[in-house]
Each structure stands twice: as C-alpha cells, then as structure tokens.
Scaffold this motif. Sequence first.
Motif, short mmCIF file in Angstrom:
data_model
loop_
_atom_site.label_atom_id
_atom_site.label_comp_id
_atom_site.label_asym_id
_atom_site.label_seq_id
_atom_site.Cartn_x
_atom_site.Cartn_y
_atom_site.Cartn_z
N TYR A 83 14.08 -12.79 -0.11
CA TYR A 83 14.00 -13.02 1.33
C TYR A 83 13.50 -14.42 1.71
O TYR A 83 13.70 -14.84 2.85
N LYS A 84 12.86 -15.13 0.78
CA LYS A 84 12.35 -16.48 1.08
C LYS A 84 11.63 -16.50 2.44
O LYS A 84 12.05 -17.20 3.37
N PRO A 85 10.53 -15.76 2.59
CA PRO A 85 9.89 -15.66 3.91
C PRO A 85 9.30 -16.98 4.39
O PRO A 85 8.89 -17.82 3.59
N ASP A 86 9.30 -17.15 5.71
CA ASP A 86 8.65 -18.29 6.33
C ASP A 86 7.16 -18.00 6.56
O ASP A 86 6.32 -18.85 6.36
N ILE A 87 6.88 -16.77 7.03
CA ILE A 87 5.51 -16.38 7.36
C ILE A 87 5.18 -15.07 6.66
O ILE A 87 6.00 -14.14 6.66
N VAL A 88 4.01 -15.00 6.08
CA VAL A 88 3.55 -13.78 5.41
C VAL A 88 2.24 -13.34 6.06
O VAL A 88 1.31 -14.14 6.21
N VAL A 89 2.19 -12.08 6.46
CA VAL A 89 0.96 -11.50 7.00
C VAL A 89 0.53 -10.39 6.05
O VAL A 89 1.18 -9.34 5.98
N ASN A 90 -0.54 -10.64 5.31
CA ASN A 90 -0.99 -9.67 4.31
C ASN A 90 -2.08 -8.77 4.90
O ASN A 90 -3.24 -9.15 4.99
N LEU A 91 -1.68 -7.57 5.29
CA LEU A 91 -2.60 -6.58 5.85
C LEU A 91 -2.81 -5.40 4.90
O LEU A 91 -3.64 -4.54 5.17
N ALA A 92 -2.04 -5.35 3.83
CA ALA A 92 -2.18 -4.25 2.86
C ALA A 92 -3.47 -4.42 2.08
O ALA A 92 -3.79 -5.52 1.61
N ALA A 93 -4.23 -3.37 1.98
CA ALA A 93 -5.48 -3.39 1.23
C ALA A 93 -5.99 -1.97 1.10
O ALA A 93 -5.64 -1.10 1.89
N GLN A 94 -6.82 -1.76 0.11
CA GLN A 94 -7.54 -0.50 0.05
C GLN A 94 -8.75 -0.65 0.96
O GLN A 94 -9.61 -1.49 0.73
N ALA A 95 -8.77 0.14 2.02
CA ALA A 95 -9.82 0.02 3.03
C ALA A 95 -10.93 1.02 2.77
O ALA A 95 -10.81 1.92 1.94
N GLY A 96 -12.01 0.87 3.52
CA GLY A 96 -13.11 1.83 3.49
C GLY A 96 -14.27 1.39 2.62
O GLY A 96 -14.09 1.06 1.45
N VAL A 97 -15.46 1.36 3.21
CA VAL A 97 -16.66 0.98 2.49
C VAL A 97 -17.11 2.10 1.56
O VAL A 97 -17.34 1.88 0.36
N ARG A 98 -17.22 3.32 2.07
CA ARG A 98 -17.76 4.42 1.27
C ARG A 98 -16.84 4.80 0.11
O ARG A 98 -17.31 5.13 -0.97
N TYR A 99 -15.54 4.75 0.34
CA TYR A 99 -14.59 5.10 -0.72
C TYR A 99 -14.72 4.15 -1.91
O TYR A 99 -14.50 4.53 -3.06
N SER A 100 -15.11 2.89 -1.64
CA SER A 100 -15.21 1.89 -2.71
C SER A 100 -16.35 2.21 -3.68
O SER A 100 -16.33 1.77 -4.83
N ILE A 101 -17.32 2.98 -3.24
CA ILE A 101 -18.45 3.33 -4.11
C ILE A 101 -18.01 4.27 -5.22
O ILE A 101 -18.47 4.18 -6.35
N GLU A 102 -17.08 5.18 -4.88
CA GLU A 102 -16.63 6.18 -5.85
C GLU A 102 -15.32 5.80 -6.55
O GLU A 102 -15.02 6.33 -7.62
N ASN A 103 -14.54 4.91 -5.95
CA ASN A 103 -13.20 4.61 -6.48
C ASN A 103 -12.94 3.11 -6.57
O ASN A 103 -12.04 2.57 -5.93
N PRO A 104 -13.74 2.39 -7.37
CA PRO A 104 -13.61 0.93 -7.42
C PRO A 104 -12.26 0.43 -7.92
O PRO A 104 -11.80 -0.64 -7.49
N ASP A 105 -11.59 1.18 -8.81
CA ASP A 105 -10.31 0.72 -9.36
C ASP A 105 -9.29 0.43 -8.26
O ASP A 105 -8.54 -0.55 -8.34
N ALA A 106 -9.26 1.29 -7.24
CA ALA A 106 -8.28 1.12 -6.16
C ALA A 106 -8.46 -0.21 -5.45
O ALA A 106 -7.48 -0.84 -5.02
N TYR A 107 -9.69 -0.68 -5.35
CA TYR A 107 -9.99 -1.92 -4.64
C TYR A 107 -9.64 -3.15 -5.48
O TYR A 107 -9.15 -4.15 -4.96
N ILE A 108 -9.90 -3.06 -6.77
CA ILE A 108 -9.54 -4.18 -7.65
C ILE A 108 -8.02 -4.33 -7.72
O ILE A 108 -7.49 -5.44 -7.62
#
Length: 345
Positions: A83-108
């Motif tokens: 697609y050779k994009p002109d503009i990229v908006v990166n909003l994808a992420a593993q969200a949530g503070v509490r979830y990161s305490i139990e599931n660190p792999d998803a965040y990395i």
Amino acid sequence: MKKNIVTGAAGFIGSNLVTKLFSILDGACIIGLDNMNDYYDVSLKEYRLSQIEQTQAKSKCSFKFIRGDLADKELIDKLFNEYKPDIVVNLAAQAGVRYSIENPDAYINSNIIGFYNILEACRHYPVEHLIYASSSSVYGGNKKVPFSTDDMVDHPVSLYAATKKSNELLAHAYSKLYNIPTTGLRFFTVYGSAGRPDMAYFGFTNKLVNGETIKIYNYGNCKRDFTYVDDIVEGIMRVMQCPPEKKNGDDGLPIPPYALYNIGGGRPENLLDFVQILSEELVRAGVLPADYDFEAHKELVPMQPGDVPVTYADSSALERDFGFKPTIDLRTGLRKIAEWYKEYY
C-alpha cells in the motif's frame, strides 16, 4: 487521495478515527489493521467494524480491513510494501494497567515488538508522518500537576506505562537516525460510547445494572482527567495534517522530526463525582430505574497496584500548535454513553 494506515481500527479510538475520517476526506484510501483478539468481547469490535462499513458506504473513501497482528513482522512488511502509505496512525496496543501485572507477554509482543515492526516498516517504506498512541500512564506517580511533556517520566508504576515510554524513546531514535517524522500523543483517560469493557465507566455501568457493588479505589480520592473520545479523535486528525518539519542543525545533521503532545481535558474530576453523574445519566436514559439507590451499591476501597492518585493534562502545546483543546464536559460525555448503552444492550 492519500493512503492512510490505521492500526487498531476495530478498537475504541481507532474505529472512531476511521469513521470520522470518512466524513471529512474525499477519495482517500484507509487501510485498517486489527488482530480482533479476545482481550474483551469481540462482538463489540465487530459492532464497531459494522459502524465503519455503514459510514464508508456513504463516503467517497475506500476502506480495506486486514485482520492481523502488529507482532507479525512479515505481515507488516507486506502491508507497507503493497500500500505504500503516506500516513500511519498506530493505535493498536495491548491496553490496561491491571492486566499488565498478570499478563506481561501480551504487552511486550504488541507494544514493544509490534511498535518496532511499525517503525522498521516506516524506515524501509518512507512515510510522511507516523502518529502513535502514548498514554498519561507514563507520568507515573509524578506529584507536579498539571502533567507537562517537559516533565521527567522515568519512574513508571506499571509495565503498560513502561511500554508506552519505550515507544516514545524508540520513535525518537528512528526520527533521529532515519529522518522519519513522528508524533506521539499522550492520551488522558479516554471514555465514550462503545468503549472497552475493562474501562472503569463501562465496568461500573455493568455492575450497577446487575445490582452489584462497585469498588471506588483510594477511598474515592482519585482524580482523572477524563477526555471524551470525540475530542481525542479531533486532536489526532489535526496532528495528522502537520508532521514535524524536517530540518538540519548547525552541524549539518538532521534534527529529529519528533513531537510529543498531551491530549486531555485539563479538568480533573473526582472519581466519586464521576460515578454520581454516571448513575444520574443511567437513570435518565432508562438504564437504571428512577428509584435506584446508588449509595447502597458503592464501596470505598484502598488504592490498587499500578494506579496513580491523579492525572491532569497540560495540553497548552496542542492548543498553541493546532488551535485545539478538548471541550466536551463530563456530563455531556456520560449522557452519550448512557444513551448508547441503552440502545446497544
């Protein structure tokens, strides 16, 4: 006629951004990427995609949705190559503070490896502008308020916050090394219709509807700079149009075309006031009965790990550079949520 990639397109902010872009762009191509994982109810993501399709049908823009993961380097390279994009908006992420305490792999995987893959793709298939989501979580337990992008943010109190700070550092390095215009946006407590069920207001609503007790942390003394999603989207769209300028310093070497902004309402609200207004609007919308006893369904409890007592945005730089600051007040935002909740459920 620009080509735009929006990652996290079926997510809360991403879907709202794509829908809004259809209404203001003429003939643009938007490519949406999302892995549609089951971190929360996938039917909500499918609902957002259906809203995107309905809006796109009335616009002059084209839309291509790709189900895939940021951590899949081969997929990201193929996407940029095609697609050779002109503009990229990166909003994808593993969200949530509490979830990161139990599931660190998803965040990395998502927030570190996935963002690295985006940066590498922008390096090999040069883009006009990369905009990416950071978070107010990077401010950690900072005592100075309001939070400014000039503040030191070297003491995160959650893995989620650490990954978002890492994104900012990686983006700066790539801007410096490869002259890629990047802008990071630190979002402050985004809320709105069709949001994530793990967000406080969504969880509170579900519990109140089911007659359960809601827990209000730090004994109700937390304050949050709630920012309605429409304001977040407006801020993103303004930033999309103005990449940091490419220029050289006195030494003849490129100055990193790198920028960083807060997007927050600048009006911290006490959590007790927040849930009081939420309950009133749920009654008004007919989600809760008129005689609902809110006092009997709340419990004040201590602070939990990874949380901070206050968030408060200094968004003056955004207003200075783009003439914009969030304007939607809390009651208006919660009224929209209550009405959506009534219709959807």
